[in-house]
Scaffold this active site. Structure first.
Site, PDB file in Angstrom:
ATOM      1  N   TYR A 169       9.358 -34.587  -7.894  1.00 31.84           N
ATOM      2  CA  TYR A 169       9.473 -33.257  -7.205  1.00 31.84           C
ATOM      3  C   TYR A 169      10.450 -32.314  -8.078  1.00 31.84           C
ATOM      4  O   TYR A 169      11.493 -32.010  -7.823  1.00 31.84           O
ATOM      5  CB  TYR A 169      10.495 -33.461  -5.736  1.00 31.84           C
ATOM      6  CG  TYR A 169       9.521 -34.431  -5.003  1.00 31.84           C
ATOM      7  CD1 TYR A 169       8.133 -34.587  -4.930  1.00 31.84           C
ATOM      8  CD2 TYR A 169      10.360 -34.873  -3.858  1.00 31.84           C
ATOM      9  CE1 TYR A 169       7.417 -35.479  -4.107  1.00 31.84           C
ATOM     10  CE2 TYR A 169       9.501 -35.935  -2.968  1.00 31.84           C
ATOM     11  CZ  TYR A 169       8.157 -36.046  -3.274  1.00 31.84           C
ATOM     12  OH  TYR A 169       7.643 -36.797  -2.394  1.00 31.84           O
ATOM     13  N   SER A 214       4.377 -37.054   5.485  1.00 32.83           N
ATOM     14  CA  SER A 214       3.388 -35.921   6.190  1.00 32.83           C
ATOM     15  C   SER A 214       3.271 -36.360   7.762  1.00 32.83           C
ATOM     16  O   SER A 214       2.110 -36.254   8.259  1.00 32.83           O
ATOM     17  CB  SER A 214       2.070 -35.859   5.643  1.00 32.83           C
ATOM     18  OG  SER A 214       1.394 -34.849   5.757  1.00 32.83           O
ATOM     19  N   PRO A 215       4.232 -36.780   8.301  1.00 34.89           N
ATOM     20  CA  PRO A 215       4.073 -37.147   9.640  1.00 34.89           C
ATOM     21  C   PRO A 215       3.544 -36.043  10.655  1.00 34.89           C
ATOM     22  O   PRO A 215       3.167 -36.292  11.895  1.00 34.89           O
ATOM     23  CB  PRO A 215       5.561 -37.533  10.107  1.00 34.89           C
ATOM     24  CG  PRO A 215       6.336 -36.617   9.350  1.00 34.89           C
ATOM     25  CD  PRO A 215       5.766 -36.596   7.867  1.00 34.89           C
ATOM     26  N   GLY A 237       2.225 -29.705   9.185  1.00 35.12           N
ATOM     27  CA  GLY A 237       2.519 -28.562   9.956  1.00 35.12           C
ATOM     28  C   GLY A 237       1.318 -28.469  11.044  1.00 35.12           C
ATOM     29  O   GLY A 237       1.399 -27.730  11.893  1.00 35.12           O
ATOM     30  N   LEU A 280       0.006 -30.449  13.117  1.00 37.32           N
ATOM     31  CA  LEU A 280       0.510 -31.102  14.473  1.00 37.32           C
ATOM     32  C   LEU A 280       1.644 -30.347  15.286  1.00 37.32           C
ATOM     33  O   LEU A 280       1.791 -30.580  16.414  1.00 37.32           O
ATOM     34  CB  LEU A 280       0.889 -32.448  14.472  1.00 37.32           C
ATOM     35  CG  LEU A 280       0.058 -33.465  14.101  1.00 37.32           C
ATOM     36  CD1 LEU A 280       0.624 -34.874  13.783  1.00 37.32           C
ATOM     37  CD2 LEU A 280      -0.943 -33.935  15.294  1.00 37.32           C
ATOM     38  N   GLY A 312       1.032 -27.021  15.844  1.00 34.71           N
ATOM     39  CA  GLY A 312       0.326 -26.357  16.692  1.00 34.71           C
ATOM     40  C   GLY A 312       0.372 -24.827  16.435  1.00 34.71           C
ATOM     41  O   GLY A 312      -0.336 -24.052  17.104  1.00 34.71           O
TER      42      GLY A 312
END
Length: 321
Positions: free
Chosen positions: A61, A208-209, A213, A215, A217
């Site tokens: 990163y 990436s749970p 982004g 999820l 909404g």
């Protein structure tokens, strides 16, 4: 609500903070906007204030920029090294196993005095040395006390089992395997990773749970926002019109449950993730704004009912999860 990291003595909160967005340049900029140091410090501060105790970064990163930005923020909050848990990763591409030890001082320099509580092999491919040699080097560093625990990332069930056996032969447990997991990415249930992790006592760290982004909404509520995103993120995450239509029933369900509790859809998605799989799975959502980190931390306090967990499980499967 602390959880043990694998078979180590390290305890972490079910939600940590992923720090990929702190890299400031390179590949990450194709997905997220760069953050300056004041923004990073605000995000880290919100995570700490919400009760998050650990942070996941990586050499890859920004070649140490994420590590430095994170620890600068921790120092600005007057946290002493050792007061939080820091995980980082070694990048194997084009390198030999010996490079892990040779570059450890660079990792520690970037971390500005904070120890490496969890050191992970970022990928199971790309190195000029076999994974077995990489693990032997990781075990050597752990036995010497230079890193706290050893983990891997993106390893299959078979690779994870072999890694665990080799490390055990060196007197070091495999603490974790960092893989993508969310309501829209449940491959661990089909490819043996979840069963193997449970059998061997290995923690799965879900990256990436929130499906970058999706999820949350916000893109379903305002599809026009998708056009402002980098095309790579739109393509990989499934933010096209078909993808939004396919996942709409899940977003509707998350929103309905969230309204009942007075929380966001993203918080419901995170709560499901850290509860549905029991103690095995922890999550590292990223954040580019303090409010996002605050909400992620608060998801640890959202206790969904068994009926709600099952309902989200059902709708997730119908939407391709």
């Amino acid at each position: 609500m602390m959880r043990r990291l694998g078979a180590t003595g390290v305890e972490i909160t079910p939600v940590g903070l992923g720090c990929m967005q702190f890299s400031g340049s390179g590949l990450v900029e194709r997905f997220y906007r760069a953050l300056d140091q004041p923004a990073v410090t605000s995000v880290v501060g919100a995570a700490l204030d919400g009760g998050i105790t650990w942070f996941d970064t990586a050499e890859m990163y920004g070649r140490g920029r994420s590590e430095r930005a994170l620890t600068t923020a921790l120092r600005e909050r007057e946290l002493a090294p050792g007061s939080v848990t820091v995980a980082t990763k070694w990048a194997p591409a084009g390198r030999t196993a010996a490079n892990i030890g040779r570059t450890l001082d660079a990792r520690l320099t970037s971390l500005q005095g904070f120890p490496i509580d969890l050191h992970q092999i970022h990928l199971p491919y790309g190195s000029l040395s076999p994974v077995s040699r990489q693990l032997v080097e990781m075990a050597r560093l752990a036995r010497a006390g230079r890193v706290g625990a050893v983990g891997v990332s993106n390893f299959s069930a078979r690779q994870m089992e072999r890694a665990s056996a080799l490390l055990r032969s060196k007197g070091v447990p495999l603490a974790s395997n960092q893989v993508q997991i969310s309501l829209l990415h449940r491959a661990i249930e089909r490819n043996g990773v979840l069963d193997t992790a449970r059998r061997l006592g290995i923690t799965l760290i879900a990256y990436s749970p929130l499906r970058a982004g999706l999820l949350a909404g916000v893109f379903h509520a305002d599809p026009g926002r998708v056009r402002s995103l980098p095309w790579v993120r739109r393509f990989l995450v499934g933010l096209g019109s078909r993808g939004l239509a396919r996942t709409a029933p899940l977003i509707d369900e998350l929103g309905a449950i969230g309204r009942a509790y007075g929380v966001s859809a993203a918080q419901v998605a995170l709560s499901w993730l850290i509860r549905f799989y029991g103690e095995t799975v922890v999550a590292i959502p990223g954040a580019s704004k303090p409010q996002q980190a605050k909400e992620s931390a608060a998801a640890m306090e959202l206790d969904l009912t068994d009926l709600e967990l099952a309902r989200l499980d059902e709708v997730s499967r119908r939407c391709g999860g």
